[in-house]
Design an enzyme around this catalytic site. Structure first.
Site, short mmCIF file in Angstrom:
data_model
loop_
_atom_site.label_atom_id
_atom_site.label_comp_id
_atom_site.label_asym_id
_atom_site.label_seq_id
_atom_site.Cartn_x
_atom_site.Cartn_y
_atom_site.Cartn_z
N HIS A 127 5.02 -7.20 -5.87
CA HIS A 127 3.84 -8.27 -5.53
C HIS A 127 4.55 -9.17 -5.17
O HIS A 127 3.76 -10.75 -4.75
CB HIS A 127 2.77 -9.11 -6.14
CG HIS A 127 1.99 -7.89 -6.70
ND1 HIS A 127 1.06 -7.37 -8.19
CD2 HIS A 127 1.92 -6.86 -6.35
CE1 HIS A 127 0.55 -6.41 -8.23
NE2 HIS A 127 0.53 -5.82 -7.32
N GLU A 147 0.64 0.87 1.77
CA GLU A 147 1.63 0.31 1.17
C GLU A 147 3.08 1.31 2.06
O GLU A 147 2.62 2.66 1.27
CB GLU A 147 2.01 -0.01 -0.07
CG GLU A 147 0.57 -0.93 -0.31
CD GLU A 147 0.93 -1.19 -2.14
OE1 GLU A 147 1.81 -0.28 -2.80
OE2 GLU A 147 0.23 -2.24 -2.56
N GLU A 150 1.09 5.80 -5.89
CA GLU A 150 1.89 4.68 -5.42
C GLU A 150 3.29 4.47 -6.39
O GLU A 150 3.28 3.57 -6.85
CB GLU A 150 1.49 2.98 -5.23
CG GLU A 150 0.69 3.39 -6.69
CD GLU A 150 -0.17 1.95 -6.39
OE1 GLU A 150 0.96 0.51 -5.86
OE2 GLU A 150 -1.20 1.64 -6.80
#
Length: 403
Positions: free
Chosen positions: A233, A263, A359
């Site tokens: 982040h 991503e 992820e």
């Protein structure tokens, strides 16, 4: 104009445009909420969070220091909004709406009591209602009992309707559009911020093309390079790309409050042998993890199996967070379906209709071979027979050594 200033009023200004979902969709969600109320002996629910108000009414508020609510009883569903928004909350909502005024303090709670009444069994969101607002709730509503219904509403939101799956699929497609725009913008010497803007602009144009009647807000990109890839982040900077940099592509289109994401690990120009080894291991974990996402598997079980995969390769110590999470009405501004995350402490069993990411991320500290953050991210629908991957942008070194 009268000198008597009202505590609240209805300002149903203009005509309602087409909402993101049909009225029947919102009616079904409210029916589910009323079933929760009946099962828990709750007379009136006061929802205060952005995600629940948006989920049940379609109205996504902008607080800016003001309080908002959706009050639901057996017969009514009414959003409570601030005067600064005028008629927009009614136009963009599937329910009735009352505007409270700021002529005197706490007209917000007077409007809520007008709908819910006093002395009732009240349902609230324990993870959102502040201590200060909780005290006001008790003072104004004088409830006979208070029940935290937030966990039950989360369970409802975790199970997607066909209409929700359709918008999440559109979001995943839009995230891919942003990914390709970013790939085209990656050049040695380009700044993170310029590359991020290329991806964001492409996604906003795509959302406007797909949803001409929608409101547009909150779509964003995190494009990170070098050391800035170590956290998932980390904000964008003005750092210029250098040859051999590890890159992290992260596109986040927002469509009427619905969050999706893409991503990918990338490298600028070339990737050295140490980096390729770690990248390929993370890709292998990603593929293995996606194969585990099927009905009947628990979040904890999937997590532990990927942990073992990394441990066998002496990489588990570089894992930085859980391996995936739910999608729906959520974002970094608001909301989280914490009951559907791939972590050791989550025992939720996957069911058809759930949506979850895979992820895996490894962060190698600066100064070590292959330093940087490696992350791949796909969105998967849990189906009767396994899963459907709705992310299309390719992952891995063959496609993502660019610039």
């Amino acid at each position: 104009m009268s000198n008597t200033r009202p505590e609240f009023y209805r300002f149903h200004n203009g005509d309602k445009p087409a909402l993101q979902f049909a009225q029947t969709e919102y009616d079904a969600r409210l029916m589910g909420l009323r079933a929760i109320m009946d099962a828990n002996g709750v007379d009136a629910v006061v929802l205060s969070s952005m995600h629940n108000i948006a989920y049940y009414s379609g109205f996504l508020y902008c607080a800016f220091g003001r309080a908002y609510a959706l009050v639901v009883t057996a017969r009514e569903a009414v959003t409570i909004s601030a005067g600064i928004d005028a008629g927009q909350p009614w136009r963009r909502g599937a329910t009735d709406n009352i505007t409270y005024t700021d002529w005197q303090r706490d007209n917000y709670w007077r409007a809520i009591v007008h709908v819910a009444g006093k002395g009732k069994s009240v349902g609230i969101e324990g993870d959102h209602l502040t201590l200060a607002q909780s005290e006001k709730m008790r003072a104004f509503m004088q409830p006979s009992s208070v029940t935290d219904i937030a966990p039950m509403t989360m369970q409802q939101r975790m199970r997607k309707s066909p209409a929700e799956l359709e918008i999440i699929r559109a979001g995943a497609n839009t995230a891919d559009v942003g990914g390709y725009a970013i790939r085209d913008a990656v050049k040695i010497g380009a700044r993170e911020i310029d590359i991020a803007m290329a991806g964001r602009d492409a996604m906003e144009l795509e959302i406007a093309r797909r949803f001409p009647d929608a409101e547009y807000r909150d779509t964003w990109v995190w494009f990170q390079s070098g050391l800035n890839t170590d956290g998932a982040h980390n904000p964008v900077t003005a750092r210029k790309l250098e040859r051999g940099d590890i890159l992290s592509l992260n596109t986040f289109p927002m469509i009427s409050g619905y969050y999706t994401a893409l991503e990918r690990t990338m490298f600028a120009g070339e990737a050295d042998a140490a980096s390729l080894k770690i990248w390929e291991a993370n890709v292998a974990a990603h593929e293995y993890g996606m194969s585990l996402l099927k009905p009947g598997a628990s979040c904890a079980e999937v997590t532990l199996k990927i942990n073992d995969f990394f441990a066998e390769r002496d990489l588990l110590q570089y894992r930085t967070f859980g391996y995936g999470h739910s999608f729906g009405v959520l974002s970094h501004y608001y909301g989280r379906e914490a009951g559907l995350e791939l972590r050791e402490d989550i025992d939720t069993v996957l069911e058809p209709g759930m949506v979850i990411s895979m992820e895996p991320m490894l962060t190698i500290p600066e100064g070590q071979p292959g330093a940087g953050g490696y992350r791949e991210h796909d969105i998967l629908f849990i189906t009767e027979g396994g899963n459907e991957n709705v992310t299309g942008y390719p992952y891995g070194p063959e496609f993502n050594v660019v610039g």
